[in-house]
Design a protein around this motif. Structure first.
Motif, PDB file in Angstrom:
ATOM      1  N   ALA A 267       0.828  -1.204   0.000  1.00 24.16           N
ATOM      2  CA  ALA A 267       0.000   0.000   0.000  1.00 24.16           C
ATOM      3  C   ALA A 267       0.865   1.258   0.000  1.00 24.16           C
ATOM      4  N   GLN A 268       1.917   1.259   0.772  1.00 20.75           N
ATOM      5  CA  GLN A 268       2.818   2.411   0.831  1.00 20.75           C
ATOM      6  C   GLN A 268       3.446   2.691  -0.531  1.00 20.75           C
ATOM      7  N   LEU A 269       3.770   1.622  -1.265  1.00 22.63           N
ATOM      8  CA  LEU A 269       4.422   1.774  -2.564  1.00 22.63           C
ATOM      9  C   LEU A 269       3.433   2.016  -3.695  1.00 22.63           C
ATOM     10  N   GLY A 270       2.147   1.859  -3.416  1.00 21.71           N
ATOM     11  CA  GLY A 270       1.148   2.054  -4.455  1.00 21.71           C
ATOM     12  C   GLY A 270       0.920   0.840  -5.330  1.00 21.71           C
ATOM     13  N   VAL A 271       1.211  -0.359  -4.805  1.00 17.90           N
ATOM     14  CA  VAL A 271       0.873  -1.588  -5.529  1.00 17.90           C
ATOM     15  C   VAL A 271      -0.643  -1.730  -5.538  1.00 17.90           C
ATOM     16  N   ASP A 272      -1.211  -1.989  -6.689  1.00 16.49           N
ATOM     17  CA  ASP A 272      -2.664  -2.063  -6.819  1.00 16.49           C
ATOM     18  C   ASP A 272      -3.224  -3.449  -6.570  1.00 16.49           C
ATOM     19  N   VAL A 273      -2.475  -4.497  -6.972  1.00 18.95           N
ATOM     20  CA  VAL A 273      -2.984  -5.870  -6.890  1.00 18.95           C
ATOM     21  C   VAL A 273      -1.872  -6.779  -6.376  1.00 18.95           C
ATOM     22  N   LEU A 274      -2.201  -7.633  -5.418  1.00 19.91           N
ATOM     23  CA  LEU A 274      -1.325  -8.711  -4.959  1.00 19.91           C
ATOM     24  C   LEU A 274      -2.008 -10.035  -5.272  1.00 19.91           C
ATOM     25  N   THR A 275      -1.286 -10.953  -5.908  1.00 22.82           N
ATOM     26  CA  THR A 275      -1.858 -12.268  -6.190  1.00 22.82           C
ATOM     27  C   THR A 275      -1.080 -13.335  -5.445  1.00 22.82           C
ATOM     28  N   GLY A 276      -1.689 -14.500  -5.281  1.00 23.29           N
ATOM     29  CA  GLY A 276      -1.063 -15.561  -4.512  1.00 23.29           C
ATOM     30  C   GLY A 276      -1.093 -16.905  -5.201  1.00 23.29           C
ATOM     31  N   GLY A 277      -0.402 -17.832  -4.579  1.00 25.19           N
ATOM     32  CA  GLY A 277      -0.334 -19.217  -5.018  1.00 25.19           C
ATOM     33  C   GLY A 277       0.408 -20.015  -3.965  1.00 25.19           C
ATOM     34  N   HIS A 278       0.728 -21.255  -4.276  1.00 31.77           N
ATOM     35  CA  HIS A 278       1.524 -22.152  -3.440  1.00 31.77           C
ATOM     36  C   HIS A 278       0.687 -22.884  -2.395  1.00 31.77           C
ATOM     37  N   CYS A 279      -0.280 -22.213  -1.790  1.00 24.05           N
ATOM     38  CA  CYS A 279      -1.063 -22.841  -0.727  1.00 24.05           C
ATOM     39  C   CYS A 279      -2.451 -23.279  -1.196  1.00 24.05           C
ATOM     40  N   ASN A 280      -2.715 -23.167  -2.497  1.00 22.53           N
ATOM     41  CA  ASN A 280      -3.974 -23.647  -3.081  1.00 22.53           C
ATOM     42  C   ASN A 280      -5.192 -22.963  -2.476  1.00 22.53           C
ATOM     43  N   GLU A 281      -5.051 -21.699  -2.105  1.00 22.97           N
ATOM     44  CA  GLU A 281      -6.148 -20.975  -1.475  1.00 22.97           C
ATOM     45  C   GLU A 281      -7.070 -20.359  -2.533  1.00 22.97           C
ATOM     46  N   PHE A 282      -8.220 -19.861  -2.090  1.00 22.53           N
ATOM     47  CA  PHE A 282      -9.270 -19.394  -2.999  1.00 22.53           C
ATOM     48  C   PHE A 282      -9.830 -18.118  -2.382  1.00 22.53           C
ATOM     49  N   VAL A 283      -9.310 -16.973  -2.812  1.00 17.43           N
ATOM     50  CA  VAL A 283      -9.501 -15.737  -2.066  1.00 17.43           C
ATOM     51  C   VAL A 283      -9.751 -14.563  -3.004  1.00 17.43           C
ATOM     52  N   ALA A 284     -10.693 -13.695  -2.617  1.00 13.32           N
ATOM     53  CA  ALA A 284     -10.852 -12.369  -3.218  1.00 13.32           C
ATOM     54  C   ALA A 284     -11.057 -11.396  -2.067  1.00 13.32           C
ATOM     55  N   ASP A 285     -10.203 -10.381  -1.970  1.00 13.55           N
ATOM     56  CA  ASP A 285     -10.246  -9.483  -0.826  1.00 13.55           C
ATOM     57  C   ASP A 285      -9.653  -8.139  -1.231  1.00 13.55           C
ATOM     58  N   GLU A 286      -9.828  -7.155  -0.360  1.00 13.30           N
ATOM     59  CA  GLU A 286      -9.209  -5.846  -0.546  1.00 13.30           C
ATOM     60  C   GLU A 286      -8.802  -5.332   0.822  1.00 13.30           C
ATOM     61  N   ARG A 287      -7.548  -4.895   0.937  1.00 15.31           N
ATOM     62  CA  ARG A 287      -7.045  -4.360   2.197  1.00 15.31           C
ATOM     63  C   ARG A 287      -6.209  -3.120   1.912  1.00 15.31           C
ATOM     64  N   ASP A 288      -6.565  -2.038   2.546  1.00 20.42           N
ATOM     65  CA  ASP A 288      -5.818  -0.780   2.419  1.00 20.42           C
ATOM     66  C   ASP A 288      -5.628  -0.380   0.959  1.00 20.42           C
ATOM     67  N   GLY A 289      -6.650  -0.628   0.163  1.00 20.32           N
ATOM     68  CA  GLY A 289      -6.580  -0.246  -1.244  1.00 20.32           C
ATOM     69  C   GLY A 289      -5.855  -1.228  -2.130  1.00 20.32           C
ATOM     70  N   VAL A 290      -5.370  -2.343  -1.567  1.00 19.59           N
ATOM     71  CA  VAL A 290      -4.668  -3.361  -2.345  1.00 19.59           C
ATOM     72  C   VAL A 290      -5.626  -4.523  -2.579  1.00 19.59           C
ATOM     73  N   HIS A 291      -5.821  -4.882  -3.822  1.00 25.03           N
ATOM     74  CA  HIS A 291      -6.731  -5.970  -4.185  1.00 25.03           C
ATOM     75  C   HIS A 291      -5.967  -7.290  -4.181  1.00 25.03           C
ATOM     76  N   ILE A 292      -6.544  -8.308  -3.562  1.00 24.92           N
ATOM     77  CA  ILE A 292      -5.898  -9.610  -3.371  1.00 24.92           C
ATOM     78  C   ILE A 292      -6.738 -10.679  -4.055  1.00 24.92           C
ATOM     79  N   ILE A 293      -6.111 -11.472  -4.910  1.00 25.88           N
ATOM     80  CA  ILE A 293      -6.813 -12.599  -5.533  1.00 25.88           C
ATOM     81  C   ILE A 293      -5.922 -13.833  -5.527  1.00 25.88           C
TER      82      ILE A 293
END
Length: 526
Positions: A267-293
């Protein structure tokens, strides 16, 4: 294909730019666990900035630039429909049809980005037999633009990964992988890319799990170091902005808990989207303006993120994330992708006849065969202190003569994978008491269990134990899933290490398999 919209990809060679970074110790291996759906926010909060805002006129609907991201991760070469909990799921040819008909996807449409969080290849025979080449070809045909590098991209060796990246059909990004000696981005690796999507310059920087040295074959990554995620973003995100990125995506093969810890920096750096993998999770979220999928696994599901970007401010003015499961029923497979899958399926059938070793007398179910399998698991996954499996999974003997790949599948016919659990010595004893089994890394000797190093099994110590996913799910009454709810599914098919191990033993009529394996009784029981 979206690759035609590539503005440029920065590929820094080992002889190129020297990165100013300090060595860092690898982070502990993440502890994957299935994650329930997290509700998605509909509106993004603009990232913090130190410069005063300029007042702009409100853009018209026609001026807003719309982007749609379709996202998968941990595909693991599951190209064909398969069974999961009693129902058919997955299938790439059917998924492409779903994307076209339900999501409006067209690989030529510049408003779509098709992204992966990595771990594309290691999985069933149709992919693993061919070092992931089949999965790579399918992903190109589906229109994938960019993928993170997962730990399992290294499973077939660094040269194989570099060869895939050099083909350039899909861009692979990883900014936190550096040469262990120089600290530079290794030759052939790409830290980031910038794409032009519907008039928006999208910067994509890659993050690979810092657990990679322990979750692939260590020798395959011995020349590399995996930097901390926050340190990496602080170095590369400003560079993306300097080079004209309007929005920034951190394309990660990292778990949700790691993403959540990274949000303040992002958020401090202005990253808009963070994505994940490795743990086989299934997520859609938003925190402090950062979108997570995070999109699940095995092409059984995917995430969608819709972004509206104001071209006058280059800010996201609205966003919506959604999660979707995929079943192949009632969907007509995309004919081009279906043809590719069928070709590789036929090739896999041919591989089953490939000779890999020789046994003079055959190896029947018993100590020799049990030791062969569990020793092979530890050979392929040396992070494990002990390999432990149930006896019910052994369904055939090895017959005398030439041993083929198909013979190994005859011994272990089920579609099981290997799971790394962290449990106490007492937990191991409880499993043996309730359910029996066979193992590598310890034996029953002098009335107690003794490790290969000669020390007795410590009831209070913690051990990495490699088991199969049937046992982890509670099959045959095993307790491992309860004892470690965060076990790590390596997704390695349990047959593959056995095939590789027999090959490595280099057997022949002059040196048959039975002369090169441990045939002693280690204390197994039913």
């Amino acid at each position: 294909m979206f690759a035609r919209r590539l503005l440029f990809t920065l590929a820094i060679l080992a002889c190129g730019l020297v990165l100013a970074c300090q060595p860092a110790s690898p982070a502990p291996t993440p502890t994957p666990t299935p994650t329930p759906t997290v509700s998605s926010a509909a509106t993004a909060t603009p990232p913090a900035t130190t410069t005063p805002e300029t007042v702009h006129s409100t853009p018209t609907t026609d001026e807003i630039r719309h982007l749609t991201i379709l996202y998968t991760n941990d595909e693991h070469g599951w190209l064909e429909p398969h069974e999961r909990d009693g129902r058919r799921v997955g299938g790439v040819a059917e998924l492409l049809t779903r994307w076209r008909t339900e999501e409006g996807y067209d690989p030529a449409d510049e408003s779509f980005l098709l992204l992966s969080g990595g771990d594309n290849w290691t999985g069933p025979a149709i992919s693993s037999f061919f070092d992931g080449e089949s999965a790579y070809e399918v992903m190109d045909a589906m229109g994938y633009d960019v993928s993170a590098i997962g730990n399992h991209e290294f499973d077939f060796g660094l040269d194989v990964l570099k060869a895939r990246m050099a083909e350039g059909l899909i861009t692979y990004v990883a900014a936190n992988i550096v040469d262990a000696e120089t600290g530079n981005i290794p030759e052939g690796f790409t830290p980031y890319t910038i794409l032009d999507a519907n008039g928006v310059r999208v910067g994509i920087v890659g993050l690979t799990t810092t657990s990679t040295p322990y979750t692939t074959k260590p020798n395959n990554v011995a020349s590399l170091r995996f930097r901390p995620y926050d340190e990496t973003l602080r170095e590369w995100v400003p560079r993306l902005r300097e080079e004209g990125a309007d929005i920034v995506i951190a394309l990660g093969h990292i778990c949700l808990d790691e993403i959540q810890a990274l949000v303040p920096t992002a958020a401090q750096l202005g990253v808009d989207v963070l994505t994940g993998g490795h743990c086989n999770e299934f997520v859609a979220d938003e925190r402090d303006g950062v979108h997570i999928i995070i999109g699940g696994k095995h092409w059984e599901s995917y995430a969608r993120l819709d972004l509206d970007v104001d071209p006058t401010t280059n800010r996201i003015v609205s966003a919506n994330a959604s999660l979707h499961t995929h079943t192949p029923d009632a969907l007509t497979p995309d004919p081009d992708v279906a043809m590719i899958v069928a070709r590789w399926r036929d090739a896999a059938a041919d591989v089953l006849e490939e000779p890999i070793g020789y046994t003079e007398n055959g190896i029947k179910r018993g100590s020799a065969l049990y030791n062969l399998v569990t020793d092979a698991w530890r050979f392929a996954y040396p992070n494990a202190d002990i390999a432990y499996t149930n006896l019910g999974g052994f369904r055939a003997d090895l017959s005398p003569g030439v041993i083929t790949v198909g013979d190994v599948y005859g011994v272990l016919p089920f579609d099981n994978t290997l799971v790394d659990v962290e449990v106490s010595g007492q937990d191991i004893l409880d499993n043996f008491a309730c359910c029996g089994g066979t193992f590598s890394g310890m034996r029953f000797q002098g009335g107690t269990f003794v490790l290969d190093n000669g020390n007795p099994l410590d009831r209070d110590a913690t051990y990495h134990v490699l088991i199969n996913d049937f046992m982890y799910a509670g099959g045959d009454g095993y307790l491992f899933g309860e004892q470690d709810p965060n076990g790590y599914d390596t997704t390695i098919p349990w047959q593959q290490p056995v095939i590789e191990y027999i090959r490595a033993l280099d057997t022949s009529p002059e040196a048959p398999l039975e002369t090169r394996i441990d045939t002693s009784h280690r204390g197994w029981r039913r």
